[in-house]
Design an enzyme around this catalytic site. Structure first.
Site, PDB file in Angstrom:
ATOM      1  N   ARG A  21       0.842  -1.211   0.000  1.00  0.00           N
ATOM      2  CA  ARG A  21       0.000   0.000   0.000  1.00  0.00           C
ATOM      3  C   ARG A  21       0.869   1.250   0.000  1.00  0.00           C
ATOM      4  O   ARG A  21       0.540   2.242  -0.667  1.00  0.00           O
ATOM      5  CB  ARG A  21      -0.928  -0.004   1.219  1.00  0.00           C
ATOM      6  CG  ARG A  21      -1.730   1.280   1.356  1.00  0.00           C
ATOM      7  CD  ARG A  21      -2.671   1.201   2.541  1.00  0.00           C
ATOM      8  NE  ARG A  21      -3.376   2.436   2.778  1.00  0.00           N
ATOM      9  CZ  ARG A  21      -4.218   2.625   3.794  1.00  0.00           C
ATOM     10  NH1 ARG A  21      -4.448   1.640   4.649  1.00  0.00           N
ATOM     11  NH2 ARG A  21      -4.844   3.769   3.955  1.00  0.00           N
ATOM     12  N   ASN A  53     -10.461  -4.170  -0.432  1.00  0.00           N
ATOM     13  CA  ASN A  53     -10.467  -3.085  -1.410  1.00  0.00           C
ATOM     14  C   ASN A  53      -9.610  -3.427  -2.609  1.00  0.00           C
ATOM     15  O   ASN A  53      -8.712  -4.262  -2.501  1.00  0.00           O
ATOM     16  CB  ASN A  53      -9.936  -1.812  -0.746  1.00  0.00           C
ATOM     17  CG  ASN A  53     -11.030  -1.099   0.022  1.00  0.00           C
ATOM     18  OD1 ASN A  53     -12.152  -0.969  -0.459  1.00  0.00           O
ATOM     19  ND2 ASN A  53     -10.697  -0.635   1.227  1.00  0.00           N
ATOM     20  N   CYS A 110     -18.779  -1.762   2.630  1.00  0.00           N
ATOM     21  CA  CYS A 110     -17.936  -0.628   2.979  1.00  0.00           C
ATOM     22  C   CYS A 110     -18.563   0.082   4.173  1.00  0.00           C
ATOM     23  O   CYS A 110     -19.786   0.086   4.323  1.00  0.00           O
ATOM     24  CB  CYS A 110     -17.871   0.323   1.794  1.00  0.00           C
ATOM     25  SG  CYS A 110     -16.893   1.787   2.125  1.00  0.00           S
ATOM     26  N   HIS A 114     -16.946   4.002  -2.639  1.00  0.00           N
ATOM     27  CA  HIS A 114     -16.107   5.198  -2.465  1.00  0.00           C
ATOM     28  C   HIS A 114     -16.437   6.282  -3.496  1.00  0.00           C
ATOM     29  O   HIS A 114     -15.639   7.182  -3.755  1.00  0.00           O
ATOM     30  CB  HIS A 114     -14.602   4.841  -2.485  1.00  0.00           C
ATOM     31  CG  HIS A 114     -14.209   3.982  -1.313  1.00  0.00           C
ATOM     32  ND1 HIS A 114     -12.927   3.568  -1.090  1.00  0.00           N
ATOM     33  CD2 HIS A 114     -14.942   3.467  -0.284  1.00  0.00           C
ATOM     34  CE1 HIS A 114     -12.886   2.831   0.027  1.00  0.00           C
ATOM     35  NE2 HIS A 114     -14.103   2.755   0.515  1.00  0.00           N
ATOM     36  N   TYR A 166     -14.506  10.363   0.008  1.00  0.00           N
ATOM     37  CA  TYR A 166     -13.596  10.086  -1.113  1.00  0.00           C
ATOM     38  C   TYR A 166     -13.811  11.019  -2.303  1.00  0.00           C
ATOM     39  O   TYR A 166     -12.923  11.158  -3.141  1.00  0.00           O
ATOM     40  CB  TYR A 166     -13.744   8.628  -1.578  1.00  0.00           C
ATOM     41  CG  TYR A 166     -13.059   7.638  -0.654  1.00  0.00           C
ATOM     42  CD1 TYR A 166     -11.765   7.182  -0.914  1.00  0.00           C
ATOM     43  CD2 TYR A 166     -13.696   7.147   0.483  1.00  0.00           C
ATOM     44  CE1 TYR A 166     -11.132   6.279  -0.078  1.00  0.00           C
ATOM     45  CE2 TYR A 166     -13.074   6.242   1.329  1.00  0.00           C
ATOM     46  CZ  TYR A 166     -11.784   5.807   1.050  1.00  0.00           C
ATOM     47  OH  TYR A 166     -11.157   4.919   1.879  1.00  0.00           O
TER      48      TYR A 166
HETATM   49  P1  NAD Z   1      -3.757  -6.062   6.631  1.00  0.00           P
HETATM   50  O1  NAD Z   1      -2.577  -5.492   5.981  1.00  0.00           O
HETATM   51  O2  NAD Z   1      -3.756  -6.217   8.095  1.00  0.00           O
HETATM   52  O3  NAD Z   1      -4.089  -7.457   5.946  1.00  0.00           O
HETATM   53  C1  NAD Z   1      -4.995  -8.365   6.526  1.00  0.00           C
HETATM   54  C2  NAD Z   1      -4.440  -9.763   6.459  1.00  0.00           C
HETATM   55  O4  NAD Z   1      -4.501 -10.278   5.120  1.00  0.00           O
HETATM   56  C3  NAD Z   1      -2.968  -9.870   6.879  1.00  0.00           C
HETATM   57  O5  NAD Z   1      -2.865 -10.565   8.093  1.00  0.00           O
HETATM   58  C4  NAD Z   1      -2.335 -10.604   5.705  1.00  0.00           C
HETATM   59  O6  NAD Z   1      -1.339 -11.526   6.103  1.00  0.00           O
HETATM   60  C5  NAD Z   1      -3.519 -11.261   5.062  1.00  0.00           C
HETATM   61  N1  NAD Z   1      -3.321 -11.740   3.682  1.00  0.00           N
HETATM   62  C6  NAD Z   1      -2.563 -11.225   2.698  1.00  0.00           C
HETATM   63  N2  NAD Z   1      -2.675 -11.974   1.587  1.00  0.00           N
HETATM   64  C7  NAD Z   1      -3.546 -12.977   1.863  1.00  0.00           C
HETATM   65  C8  NAD Z   1      -4.073 -14.068   1.121  1.00  0.00           C
HETATM   66  N3  NAD Z   1      -3.714 -14.299  -0.136  1.00  0.00           N
HETATM   67  N4  NAD Z   1      -4.936 -14.904   1.738  1.00  0.00           N
HETATM   68  C9  NAD Z   1      -5.290 -14.703   3.042  1.00  0.00           C
HETATM   69  N5  NAD Z   1      -4.828 -13.696   3.779  1.00  0.00           N
HETATM   70  C10 NAD Z   1      -3.963 -12.832   3.206  1.00  0.00           C
HETATM   71  O7  NAD Z   1      -5.001  -5.217   6.130  1.00  0.00           O
HETATM   72  P2  NAD Z   1      -6.083  -4.309   6.853  1.00  0.00           P
HETATM   73  O8  NAD Z   1      -5.566  -2.932   6.889  1.00  0.00           O
HETATM   74  O9  NAD Z   1      -6.559  -4.930   8.083  1.00  0.00           O
HETATM   75  O10 NAD Z   1      -7.204  -4.343   5.762  1.00  0.00           O
HETATM   76  C11 NAD Z   1      -7.680  -5.574   5.258  1.00  0.00           C
HETATM   77  C12 NAD Z   1      -8.449  -5.386   3.975  1.00  0.00           C
HETATM   78  O11 NAD Z   1      -9.721  -4.833   4.233  1.00  0.00           O
HETATM   79  C13 NAD Z   1      -7.775  -4.452   2.975  1.00  0.00           C
HETATM   80  O12 NAD Z   1      -7.968  -4.954   1.679  1.00  0.00           O
HETATM   81  C14 NAD Z   1      -8.510  -3.152   3.172  1.00  0.00           C
HETATM   82  O13 NAD Z   1      -8.485  -2.344   2.034  1.00  0.00           O
HETATM   83  C15 NAD Z   1      -9.891  -3.652   3.466  1.00  0.00           C
HETATM   84  N6  NAD Z   1     -10.774  -2.748   4.215  1.00  0.00           N
HETATM   85  C16 NAD Z   1     -11.954  -2.470   3.645  1.00  0.00           C
HETATM   86  C17 NAD Z   1     -12.875  -1.696   4.276  1.00  0.00           C
HETATM   87  C18 NAD Z   1     -14.150  -1.377   3.555  1.00  0.00           C
HETATM   88  O14 NAD Z   1     -14.772  -0.372   3.829  1.00  0.00           O
HETATM   89  N7  NAD Z   1     -14.538  -2.190   2.585  1.00  0.00           N
HETATM   90  C19 NAD Z   1     -12.618  -1.204   5.561  1.00  0.00           C
HETATM   91  C20 NAD Z   1     -11.398  -1.524   6.142  1.00  0.00           C
HETATM   92  C21 NAD Z   1     -10.479  -2.315   5.466  1.00  0.00           C
HETATM   93  C1  G6P Z   2     -12.381   3.735   4.963  1.00  0.00           C
HETATM   94  C2  G6P Z   2     -12.821   2.904   3.797  1.00  0.00           C
HETATM   95  C3  G6P Z   2     -12.113   1.601   3.737  1.00  0.00           C
HETATM   96  C4  G6P Z   2     -10.626   1.799   3.819  1.00  0.00           C
HETATM   97  C5  G6P Z   2     -10.302   2.488   5.121  1.00  0.00           C
HETATM   98  C6  G6P Z   2      -8.834   2.820   5.218  1.00  0.00           C
HETATM   99  O1  G6P Z   2     -13.075   3.398   6.074  1.00  0.00           O
HETATM  100  O2  G6P Z   2     -14.189   2.659   3.761  1.00  0.00           O
HETATM  101  O3  G6P Z   2     -12.490   0.965   2.557  1.00  0.00           O
HETATM  102  O4  G6P Z   2      -9.955   0.573   3.752  1.00  0.00           O
HETATM  103  O5  G6P Z   2     -11.004   3.662   5.238  1.00  0.00           O
HETATM  104  O6  G6P Z   2      -8.523   3.025   6.552  1.00  0.00           O
HETATM  105  P1  G6P Z   2      -7.023   2.990   7.043  1.00  0.00           P
HETATM  106  O7  G6P Z   2      -7.090   3.166   8.505  1.00  0.00           O
HETATM  107  O8  G6P Z   2      -6.474   1.666   6.613  1.00  0.00           O
HETATM  108  O9  G6P Z   2      -6.346   4.116   6.331  1.00  0.00           O
HETATM  109 MN    MN Z   3     -14.613   1.322   2.080  1.00  0.00          MN
END
Ligand code: NAD
Ligand code: G6P
Ligand code: MN
Ligand code: MN
Length: 433
Positions: A93, A147, A169, A199, A253
């Site tokens: 990222r 995401n 989301c 977003h 966003y």
């Molecule tokens: P993170 O960096 O902690 O990753 C989460 C886990 O995924 C890690 O423990 C990593 O080892 C694991 N991982 C990586 N590749 C993998 C694979 N192939 N199979 C299984 N596990 C795997 O990430 P985070 O900051 O906790 O965010 C997790 C995800 O959720 C991201 O993609 C982020 O964008 C998304 N997110 C989305 C929203 C939303 O609104 N939709 C909100 C928050 C986070």
């Molecule tokens: C928002 C969005 C998520 C995104 C997150 C990032 O809540 O809805 O899709 O992953 O922000 O938050 P962070 O703490 O990882 O910057």
């Molecule tokens: Mn989101």
């Protein structure tokens, strides 16, 4: 009992999800929660998984928490599969955010050039997961958070056999809470008609106890004292007359698209001082995991609210609850458009209010978006589709096309420079190229 499998279980957000299941246990009796990660994430999985076990134990509930790196073993007979993984972890990222900045372009890890690369890394993995679901738990619902959630949902709809998929989301919940705060009322009294893309969602109308208060909300948005944003997005104030003219409520966003230059200047400044958001989050994550290690901790720590995704479990658990119990309540989710937004293809993913039934989300038709919002939404939809195609085919020209049509990228030449540098920087996670 219900079996939930969470892929990317080592995420620092997992305690949110566990708290959400604990709160809803009476209606939604989860018997098994399988947290799945990969070799590299094993340590995080152990720490957060043990916290999850303590939380369940403290609540006195018979939820079995399993930790594994064997995804196929975990998926057998699952009822719901939630995905929250990050291919390449936060280091990837940081590249998504930093490399475009060298070219004076905002990276943005979801709808920007960074999002293109997050999608290129993620889509092959989610499509593999879809194949495993088809084979090992064909009746399961796939609830995706990973995401770029809009692009990922689009890719699953277009390139897999999985029909039972929903993208989620926390932005709509965040908007509703921000509106309630600005109006100084309880969020439960506020309803918003959401429509657009992930977003890139707008509030078309807002109701307080069933009566439209859209004008008041527009005035509140126009007031620089109400940032109404997420933790990960700057709260730079809107030009009041622009918001009045737009007439619908933009999400946080949208600042990247309607205030591109100001946002770019701010991101450049931050990159040189506190670091990009990924770099800030790396520190936050280290702090969170230090807390999670404490054997006396058995609740979700409040520090998790510093992450942009705070409260995402409300979206996940409410959705799963409504599918399981056929609640037929209204929730904004990413699903197949099916005519809900007139100017988007029926088979494309949109983020729109839906009635949530045991057969999944039924999108509520909004007619169309205002003409001023339509173009940007269609442009981002084109970007998502071309990006998904590039992720599946590994075709260089298609990836260049996606990069160039992104509204944050100023020209084909700059697009190519960014693309080439990012393809090189991320090559270990892009086997298709
Ligand atoms: P993170 O960096 O902690 O990753 C989460 C886990 O995924 C890690 O423990 C990593 O080892 C694991 N991982 C990586 N590749 C993998 C694979 N192939 N199979 C299984 N596990 C795997 O990430 P985070 O900051 O906790 O965010 C997790 C995800 O959720 C991201 O993609 C982020 O964008 C998304 N997110 C989305 C929203 C939303 O609104 N939709 C909100 C928050 C986070
Ligand atoms: C928002 C969005 C998520 C995104 C997150 C990032 O809540 O809805 O899709 O992953 O922000 O938050 P962070 O703490 O990882 O910057
Ligand atoms: Mn989101
Ligand atoms: Mn462009």
């Amino acid at each position: 009992g219900i079996k939930i499998v969470t892929i990317g279980g080592g995420s620092s957000y997992t305690p949110e999800l566990v708290e959400g299941f604990i709160k809803r246990y009476d209606e939604l009796p989860v018997r098994e929660l399988w947290l799945v990660d990969i070799e590299e994430g094993k340590e995080k999985l152990e720490i957060v998984g043990n916290l999850a076990k303590r939380m369940v134990e403290k609540a006195g509930l018979p939820i079995e928490v399993h930790l594994t790196i064997d995804r196929r073993e975990a998926l057998k007979g699952a009822d719901f599969v939630t995905t929250q993984f990050r291919v390449g972890l936060l280091a990837a990222r940081a590249k998504d955010e930093r490399i475009p900045l060298k070219y004076n372009v905002i990276g943005q890890e979801t709808n920007g050039p960074g999002g293109l690369f997050k999608g290129l890394r993620t889509i092959p993995v989610i499509l593999d997961i879809c194949k495993d679901i088809e084979e090992l738990c064909p009746d399961a619902w796939l609830v995706n958070f990973t995401n770029p959630a809009g692009m990922v949902t689009e890719a699953v709809l277009r390139y897999s056999n999985i029909k039972k998929v929903v993208g989620l989301c926390n932005v709509p919940i965040g908007m509703r809470m921000g509106i309630a705060k600005a109006l100084d009322v309880d969020a439960s009294r506020v309803q918003v008609n959401f429509a657009g893309l992930n977003h890139m969602v707008y509030g078309l109308d807002t109701f307080l106890d069933g009566v439209s208060v859209q004008e008041q909300v527009i005035e509140a948005m126009a007031n620089p004292d109400n940032a109404m944003t997420m933790k990960n997005i700057s709260g730079l104030s809107w030009e009041p007359d622009f918001i009045r003219a737009l007439g619908v409520i933009p999400c946080g966003y949208h600042r990247y698209y309607y205030k591109t230059d100001e946002m770019l200047q701010e991101e450049l400044e931050k990159a040189d001082t506190e670091g990009t958001r990924a770099e800030v989050v790396q520190k936050l994550e280290t702090e969170l995991f230090e807390l999670y290690k404490d054997p006396n901790l058995d609740i979700k720590p409040p520090q998790l609210e510093k992450r942009g995704g705070a409260y995402y479990s409300d979206a996940a658990c409410s959705l799963i609850n409504s599918i399981y119990n056929d609640k037929r309540d209204i929730q904004p989710v990413n699903t197949r458009n099916n005519g809900a937004i007139a100017s988007i293809e029926d088979d494309s993913a949109v983020e729109v209010n839906c009635v949530i039934t045991k057969d999944g989300p039924k999108p509520i038709s909004v007619g169309d978006l205002p003409v001023a919002a339509r173009g940007l939404v269609q442009q981002i939809k084109s970007f998502e589709r071309v990006a998904a195609e590039a992720a599946v085919t590994g075709d260089y020209n298609t990836a260049l096309l996606a990069m160039t049509i992104n509204p944050l990228v100023p020209s084909d030449k700059v697009a190519k420079q960014i693309l080439d540098e990012m393809l090189e920087a991320h090559k270990e996670h892009l086997p298709q190229f």
